[in-house]
Write a protein that holds these residues in place. Structure first.
Motif, short mmCIF file in Angstrom:
data_model
loop_
_atom_site.label_atom_id
_atom_site.label_comp_id
_atom_site.label_asym_id
_atom_site.label_seq_id
_atom_site.Cartn_x
_atom_site.Cartn_y
_atom_site.Cartn_z
N GLY A 132 0.40 0.16 -7.96
CA GLY A 132 1.68 0.19 -7.26
C GLY A 132 2.71 -0.60 -8.04
N GLU A 153 -0.44 1.88 4.94
CA GLU A 153 0.52 1.34 3.96
C GLU A 153 -0.09 1.13 2.58
OE1 GLU A 153 0.56 1.01 7.52
OE2 GLU A 153 0.21 -1.14 7.22
N ALA A 197 0.14 3.54 -0.95
CA ALA A 197 1.16 3.51 -2.01
C ALA A 197 0.65 2.80 -3.27
CB ALA A 197 2.41 2.82 -1.49
N GLU A 198 -0.26 1.83 -3.08
CA GLU A 198 -0.78 1.07 -4.23
C GLU A 198 -1.57 1.95 -5.20
OE1 GLU A 198 -0.19 -2.18 -4.44
OE2 GLU A 198 0.35 -2.73 -2.39
N GLN A 252 1.77 11.56 -2.56
CA GLN A 252 1.75 11.33 -1.12
C GLN A 252 1.03 12.45 -0.37
OE1 GLN A 252 2.75 8.41 0.09
NE2 GLN A 252 2.13 9.02 2.16
#
Ligand code: ADP
Length: 484
Positions: A64, A177, A180-181, A186
């Motif tokens: 990320g 959450e 995203a790292e 997506q």
């Protein structure tokens, strides 16, 4: 064949459970017919530090928006076996591997994401070539996906991936959450891929994107596609059943053999079973149990968790205590179940000893001294104690699930074949009946010796499992994977 074996634990370097046993032994045997590299985090344990592996790379890993320092240390064990350790002390130099008494470490996702990305970057930077990349459990489950994604697919994409599930009860589920790292598109965070009821499920990556899926026993491979054993992933596993198989774990008989076991007071073999009786007398002495040595000794050596059927055991024991037996439980784990075991041991002081500790010597001694080993597990991917017990002339009484079903054969007095006793389901009456069957034969010296002999002659050494893994790797290289 060049094999890269990724694991989060391996004996003798770091261990919390069966994964470490498999990871420590399987690569050594594979190295007899292939070039094997084992790679794991460096937990800065005494066992790793004493070997002083050499630093071979230092770089930075991007996850990320963050960058973390990584060092790779290398240990050449033989011409065909190399062990690499991924070093980052902030992540791995901790007292425990995954968590402490307060629970799992809150940064477990990033710790093992870092580990996986460091491995990929290292093999890419060094230009190392692998035919097979064998990943194990959720801590390494994203690698099969990374290998099919940019930028890794370009550098490393030719390798075929094998993903082992050692226990479906642990899936690596984290808040949405953290996705995203990973730097992944997506669209992969959707129910079809890595999303699981609004969260990220790491295990799903291994299941969907590996070329071959394997569990640690054939029966467990069949069970996990059904709702009662699938932990919510039964549908997905059913979709990929075409690439799923099961290989029963082996046993390291250099560690578990009553003829040479340094942990037991009296070594013995089938031809000197009086040694086994002496171990029992000595154990009763050590534990302060005022019983004659002919009183049947039942034992259980186990983590204390729902998986191990502690609820069933708590109902079963009062039934069993109507007979003249002694029961010893060795184990640690879940606090509530432990307290209930403690209460029962207090109530039946004359019949039960509860050793609430982790004690390797005692685990070996109990296997050597006992007449019967109990394993009423709710589910058991493989299970090792039932396999050890047979080598020690201790007869297993088990719930017929997973590896217990595969490794124990019901004894038939007519043919004199079989190695133990089984029952099905969480049925106290059926479990009690199985123990009673065992105790009936225990009273018949001739049949009991036959049972012991049958078990002691069984061979669960790694040789057979290693052949099956090599075949699996060849299949992965030869055949296109199914896409579910
Ligand atoms: P799991 O990996 O699910 O815990 P297994 O039967 O596959 O169960 O392996 C458990 C291993 O851990 C065995 O080698 C067993 O002897 C050992 N073990 C479990 N509890 C203890 C304990 N309290 N003390 C010593 N060894 C233990």
């Amino acid at each position: 064949m060049n094999i890269l074996f990724l694991t989060s634990e391996a004996v003798p370097f770091a261990k919390t459970g069966g994964l470490a046993d498999v990871s420590g032994v399987l690569p050594r045997f594979l190295a007899e017919s292939a070039n094997v590299s084992l790679i794991m985090p460096d937990y800065a344990t005494r066992q790793i530090r004493e070997l002083a592996p050499t630093v071979v790379a230092t770089f930075s890993v991007r996850a990320g928006i963050h960058a973390f320092p990584a060092v790779i240390r290398k240990l050449s064990v033989s011409a065909t076996l190399t062990i690499y350790f991924v070093v980052n002390d902030a992540f791995f130099a901790r007292e425990f591997l995954y968590g402490d008494s307060a629970g799992d470490y809150p940064d477990n996702f990033i710790r093992f994401l870092f580990f996986q990305l460091a491995v990929l970057q290292f093999i890419s930077d060094q230009g190392l070539h692998f035919d097979i990349v064998h990943c194990n459990d959720w801590q390494t489950a994203m690698v099969p996906l990374f290998l099919k994604s940019e930028p890794w697919s370009v550098a490393l994409g030719r390798a075929k991936t094998v993903f082992s599930i050692h226990n479906l009860g642990y899936q690596g589920i984290f808040p949405a959450e953290v996705f995203a790292e990973t730097g992944l598109p997506q669209r992969l965070f959707s129910p079809e891929y890595l999303e699981f009821y609004g969260k990220l499920n790491c295990l799903k990556a291994g299941i969907i994107f590996s070329d071959r899926l394997v569990t640690v026993s054939p029966t467990y491979a069949m069970e996990i596609v059904h709702a009662d054993q699938g932990f919510g992933l039964e549908g997905l596993l059913g979709r990929f059943a075409c690439k799923l198989s099961g290989i029963l774990n082996g046993v390291d008989y250099s560690l578990w053999n009553p003829e040479v076991d340094p942990f037991i007071p009296f070594p013995f073999s089938f031809h000197s079973l009086e040694g086994k009786a002496k171990n029992k007398t000595a154990l009763y002495g050590e534990l302060g149990v005022a019983k004659e040595s002919h009183v049947p000794l039942l034992v259980m050596i186990s983590r204390i968790s729902a998986q191990k059927g502690i609820d069933l055991l708590l109902k079963l024991l009062p039934e069993l205590f109507q007979q003249e037996i002694h029961f010893v439980f060795l184990g640690i784990g879940d606090r509530e179940w432990s307290e209930q075991l403690q209460v029962l041991a207090g109530r039946y002081r004359e019949k039960m000893t509860f050793l609430n500790r982790f004690d390797e010597r005692m685990a070996h001694w109990l296997e050597a001294a006992a007449d019967i080993l109990l394993m009423p597990s709710a589910y058991e991917p493989c299970g090792l104690n039932q396999i050890y017990s047979m080598k020690y002339g201790t007869v297993p009484v088990v719930r017929a699930t997973g590896g217990l079903e595969d490794s124990v054969q019901e004894f038939d007095p007519a043919t004199r074949r079989g190695t133990g006793f089984k029952f099905r389901g969480a049925d106290v009456a059926a479990a009690a009946a199985a123990v009673r069957r065992a105790l009936r034969f225990f009273a018949d010296r001739d049949l009991w010796r036959q049972l012991q002999k049958n078990g002691m002659e069984m061979d669960f050494s790694w040789a057979k499992a290693v052949r099956q893994y090599i075949d699996l790797y060849k299949k992965a290289l030869r055949e296109e994977p199914c896409h579910g």
